[in-house]
Design a protein around this motif. Structure first.
Motif, PDB file in Angstrom:
ATOM      1  N   TYR A 167      -4.426  25.290  16.399  1.00  0.00           N
ATOM      2  CA  TYR A 167      -5.779  25.535  16.890  1.00  0.00           C
ATOM      3  C   TYR A 167      -5.758  26.508  18.065  1.00  0.00           C
ATOM      4  O   TYR A 167      -4.915  26.371  18.968  1.00  0.00           O
ATOM      5  N   PRO A 168      -6.669  27.488  18.074  1.00  0.00           N
ATOM      6  CA  PRO A 168      -6.735  28.422  19.213  1.00  0.00           C
ATOM      7  C   PRO A 168      -6.993  27.690  20.533  1.00  0.00           C
ATOM      8  O   PRO A 168      -6.501  28.097  21.578  1.00  0.00           O
ATOM      9  N   GLU A 169      -7.770  26.613  20.467  1.00  0.00           N
ATOM     10  CA  GLU A 169      -8.016  25.774  21.637  1.00  0.00           C
ATOM     11  C   GLU A 169      -7.822  24.312  21.229  1.00  0.00           C
ATOM     12  O   GLU A 169      -8.145  23.918  20.115  1.00  0.00           O
ATOM     13  N   THR A 170      -7.285  23.523  22.146  1.00  0.00           N
ATOM     14  CA  THR A 170      -7.063  22.109  21.859  1.00  0.00           C
ATOM     15  C   THR A 170      -8.390  21.422  21.533  1.00  0.00           C
ATOM     16  O   THR A 170      -9.384  21.619  22.218  1.00  0.00           O
ATOM     17  N   ILE A 171      -8.408  20.615  20.471  1.00  0.00           N
ATOM     18  CA  ILE A 171      -9.604  19.848  20.128  1.00  0.00           C
ATOM     19  C   ILE A 171      -9.372  18.383  20.475  1.00  0.00           C
ATOM     20  O   ILE A 171      -8.223  17.948  20.618  1.00  0.00           O
ATOM     21  N   GLU A 172     -10.448  17.635  20.621  1.00  0.00           N
ATOM     22  CA  GLU A 172     -10.351  16.244  21.052  1.00  0.00           C
ATOM     23  C   GLU A 172     -10.872  15.306  19.964  1.00  0.00           C
ATOM     24  O   GLU A 172     -11.900  15.562  19.356  1.00  0.00           O
ATOM     25  N   LYS A 173     -10.131  14.227  19.745  1.00  0.00           N
ATOM     26  CA  LYS A 173     -10.535  13.200  18.792  1.00  0.00           C
ATOM     27  C   LYS A 173     -10.209  11.833  19.369  1.00  0.00           C
ATOM     28  O   LYS A 173      -9.520  11.724  20.386  1.00  0.00           O
ATOM     29  N   ARG A 174     -10.722  10.801  18.705  1.00  0.00           N
ATOM     30  CA  ARG A 174     -10.405   9.425  19.081  1.00  0.00           C
ATOM     31  C   ARG A 174      -9.917   8.664  17.854  1.00  0.00           C
ATOM     32  O   ARG A 174     -10.318   8.945  16.733  1.00  0.00           O
ATOM     33  N   VAL A 175      -9.041   7.702  18.105  1.00  0.00           N
ATOM     34  CA  VAL A 175      -8.581   6.823  17.026  1.00  0.00           C
ATOM     35  C   VAL A 175      -9.743   5.926  16.602  1.00  0.00           C
ATOM     36  O   VAL A 175     -10.433   5.352  17.449  1.00  0.00           O
ATOM     37  N   CYS A 176      -9.966   5.803  15.301  1.00  0.00           N
ATOM     38  CA  CYS A 176     -11.051   4.954  14.805  1.00  0.00           C
ATOM     39  C   CYS A 176     -10.585   4.297  13.512  1.00  0.00           C
ATOM     40  O   CYS A 176     -10.780   4.825  12.411  1.00  0.00           O
ATOM     41  N   THR A 177      -9.927   3.134  13.641  1.00  0.00           N
ATOM     42  CA  THR A 177      -9.464   2.397  12.468  1.00  0.00           C
ATOM     43  C   THR A 177     -10.552   1.432  12.002  1.00  0.00           C
ATOM     44  O   THR A 177     -11.457   1.082  12.753  1.00  0.00           O
ATOM     45  N   ASP A 178     -10.450   1.000  10.770  1.00  0.00           N
ATOM     46  CA  ASP A 178     -11.486   0.134  10.193  1.00  0.00           C
ATOM     47  C   ASP A 178     -11.551  -1.237  10.858  1.00  0.00           C
ATOM     48  O   ASP A 178     -12.619  -1.828  11.008  1.00  0.00           O
ATOM     49  N   LEU A 204      -7.463  11.393  22.178  1.00  0.00           N
ATOM     50  CA  LEU A 204      -6.318  12.211  21.788  1.00  0.00           C
ATOM     51  C   LEU A 204      -6.647  13.696  21.866  1.00  0.00           C
ATOM     52  O   LEU A 204      -7.795  14.106  21.662  1.00  0.00           O
ATOM     53  N   TYR A 205      -5.623  14.486  22.135  1.00  0.00           N
ATOM     54  CA  TYR A 205      -5.744  15.938  22.160  1.00  0.00           C
ATOM     55  C   TYR A 205      -4.961  16.497  20.975  1.00  0.00           C
ATOM     56  O   TYR A 205      -3.762  16.247  20.832  1.00  0.00           O
ATOM     57  N   ILE A 206      -5.635  17.267  20.111  1.00  0.00           N
ATOM     58  CA  ILE A 206      -5.046  17.769  18.874  1.00  0.00           C
ATOM     59  C   ILE A 206      -4.697  19.242  19.049  1.00  0.00           C
ATOM     60  O   ILE A 206      -5.528  20.048  19.463  1.00  0.00           O
ATOM     61  N   ALA A 226      -1.039  14.947  17.588  1.00  0.00           N
ATOM     62  CA  ALA A 226      -1.909  14.420  18.641  1.00  0.00           C
ATOM     63  C   ALA A 226      -1.089  14.013  19.858  1.00  0.00           C
ATOM     64  O   ALA A 226       0.016  13.481  19.740  1.00  0.00           O
ATOM     65  N   VAL A 227      -1.668  14.262  21.030  1.00  0.00           N
ATOM     66  CA  VAL A 227      -1.031  13.906  22.304  1.00  0.00           C
ATOM     67  C   VAL A 227      -1.998  13.067  23.120  1.00  0.00           C
ATOM     68  O   VAL A 227      -3.198  13.354  23.171  1.00  0.00           O
ATOM     69  N   SER A 228      -1.481  12.031  23.758  1.00  0.00           N
ATOM     70  CA  SER A 228      -2.272  11.210  24.675  1.00  0.00           C
ATOM     71  C   SER A 228      -1.732  11.385  26.084  1.00  0.00           C
ATOM     72  O   SER A 228      -0.520  11.509  26.292  1.00  0.00           O
ATOM     73  N   TYR A 229      -2.656  11.404  27.053  1.00  0.00           N
ATOM     74  CA  TYR A 229      -2.267  11.475  28.465  1.00  0.00           C
ATOM     75  C   TYR A 229      -2.563  10.148  29.154  1.00  0.00           C
ATOM     76  O   TYR A 229      -2.837  10.106  30.352  1.00  0.00           O
ATOM     77  N   PRO A 234       2.979  12.606  29.056  1.00  0.00           N
ATOM     78  CA  PRO A 234       2.259  12.697  27.781  1.00  0.00           C
ATOM     79  C   PRO A 234       3.137  12.188  26.635  1.00  0.00           C
ATOM     80  O   PRO A 234       4.357  12.311  26.675  1.00  0.00           O
ATOM     81  N   PHE A 235       2.529  11.592  25.614  1.00  0.00           N
ATOM     82  CA  PHE A 235       3.273  11.100  24.466  1.00  0.00           C
ATOM     83  C   PHE A 235       2.451  11.322  23.215  1.00  0.00           C
ATOM     84  O   PHE A 235       1.220  11.407  23.276  1.00  0.00           O
ATOM     85  N   GLY A 236       3.128  11.418  22.084  1.00  0.00           N
ATOM     86  CA  GLY A 236       2.376  11.615  20.847  1.00  0.00           C
ATOM     87  C   GLY A 236       3.248  12.030  19.689  1.00  0.00           C
ATOM     88  O   GLY A 236       4.480  12.043  19.764  1.00  0.00           O
ATOM     89  N   GLY A 237       2.588  12.371  18.587  1.00  0.00           N
ATOM     90  CA  GLY A 237       3.264  12.765  17.358  1.00  0.00           C
ATOM     91  C   GLY A 237       2.227  13.009  16.267  1.00  0.00           C
ATOM     92  O   GLY A 237       1.047  13.213  16.553  1.00  0.00           O
TER      93      GLY A 237
END
Length: 350
Positions: A167-178, A204-206, A226-229, A234-237
């Motif tokens: 991504y040209p710029e980092t996008i933001e998402k959230r975990v949303c499980t059922d 999360l930062y994608i 995805a990375v979390s702060y 920072p940690f992620g995968g």
């Protein structure tokens, strides 16, 4: 008959000659690319990369308050400006485009550089921009070599990595499980080694995703890096996109028991307390006094979890609140551990 045979021989000879020319042309293009890579390798080694990274005392990551520093004596630091939190360690260039960082905690991380300019570089999908670069003129002259060059050829042992959309710029998402469960993150997409879990609702930062879509649990989506702060480091995968939602569209309101993030963020108060919630941080204090703060995430729709809280020399700790009301002008929190209830109203301005 003889004339016909001659024509066939000439046609065959022309085909062989044409094929040879095309092969030579393709070989010439390939050789030019190889020469370009060899030229970079001759002029840009681990030494040049180390000089480049240490030429700036502060590299700003993705135009945020996060900074990295690569000092010439091999010391590394990563911190959020103004928050006093830092991840410390040592660093070294292990290839012309790869850096190895060993944190004081013992964790080792490698970053792959895919783009270099005179005042910025891209690593693992993040752009780092120099704030006080003192790069030498000699080094500046070598940087244009990297334009339009695939730096995967310069990685350790010459191994090229799988290509992803960055991504040209980092996008933001959230975990949303059922069901509010946590989401595994992996070393590689699909069947990679499990590295850990993101809690439901985590911010999360994608930075990149697979080009291909996959089907998991009946859902079809890309895999995202995805990375979390939510911690000092920072940690992620890689995570499956079927269990992610855009950061600002996790829910539309309180009707389904979930909290509207746009309403939650802001400055809140009662007669004695002041609470400041922004996109990442939670800070609660007594008015005219000190307080505590940390990174927050929303779990199970209405559980506000605050972690990485540290006061003076105490060990980091966490706290959880249940959000029982969140509207335009009112917010009610109940601390899970002791049912302490806080009723707040929105405060305009800072």
């Amino acid at each position: 008959m003889i004339k016909k045979i001659v024509l066939i021989v000439l046609a065959a000879f022309s085909f062989v000659l044409l094929a040879g020319c095309n092969k030579e042309k393709a070989s010439a293009v390939e050789s030019a690319s190889d020469r370009k890579i060899e030229e970079v390798q001759e002029q840009w080694s681990e030494k040049e990369l180390a000089e480049y990274l240490s030429s700036s005392g502060k590299w700003c990551i993705d135009e945020t308050s996060l900074y990295d520093s690569y000092s010439s004596d091999g010391k590394f630091a990563s911190w959020h400006d103004g928050k006093g939190e830092a991840a410390m360690g040592t660093w070294k260039a292990v290839s012309p485009a790869t850096v190895e960082i060993e944190f004081n905690t013992g964790k080792i991380e490698k970053i792959s550089i895919t783009e270099i300019a005179s005042d910025s570089f891209v690593w693992n999908g993040h752009r780092a921009k120099a704030e006080d670069s003192k790069i030498s003129n000699g080094l500046k002259k070598k940087i244009p070599l990297f334009k339009n060059l695939d730096l995967s050829s310069l990685k350790e042992n010459g191994g090229a990595s799988e290509k992803y959309y960055i991504y040209p710029e980092t996008i933001e998402k959230r975990v949303c499980t059922d069901d509010g469960s946590s989401l595994n993150y992996r070393e590689e997409p699909m069947n990679g080694t499990k590295l850990g879990k993101f809690e439901d609702g985590m911010h999360l930062y994608i930075t990149k995703r697979t080009f291909e879509k996959y089907t998991v649990d009946g859902l079809t989506d890309h895999w995202y890096y995805a990375v979390s702060y939510a911690d000092i480091e920072p940690f992620g995968g890689w995570v499956f996109g079927g269990y992610l939602k855009d950061y600002d569209s996790l829910s539309e309101g309180n009707g389904d028991g979930k909290v509207d993030l746009k309403l939650l963020i802001g400055l809140w108060e009662d007669d004695s307390l002041l609470l400041d919630i922004d996109d990442e941080n939670f800070f609660l204090r007594m008015k005219e006094s000190e307080g505590f703060g940390g990174r927050w995430s929303l779990r199970n729709g209405n559980k506000l979890f605050v972690d990485n809280i540290q006061i003076y020399d105490e060990d980091p700790w966490s706290v959880e609140y249940e959000i029982t009301e969140c509207g335009e002008d009112s917010l009610v929190l109940v601390r899970t551990e002791d049912n302490w209830k806080i009723e707040l109203w929105r405060r305009e301005g800072k």
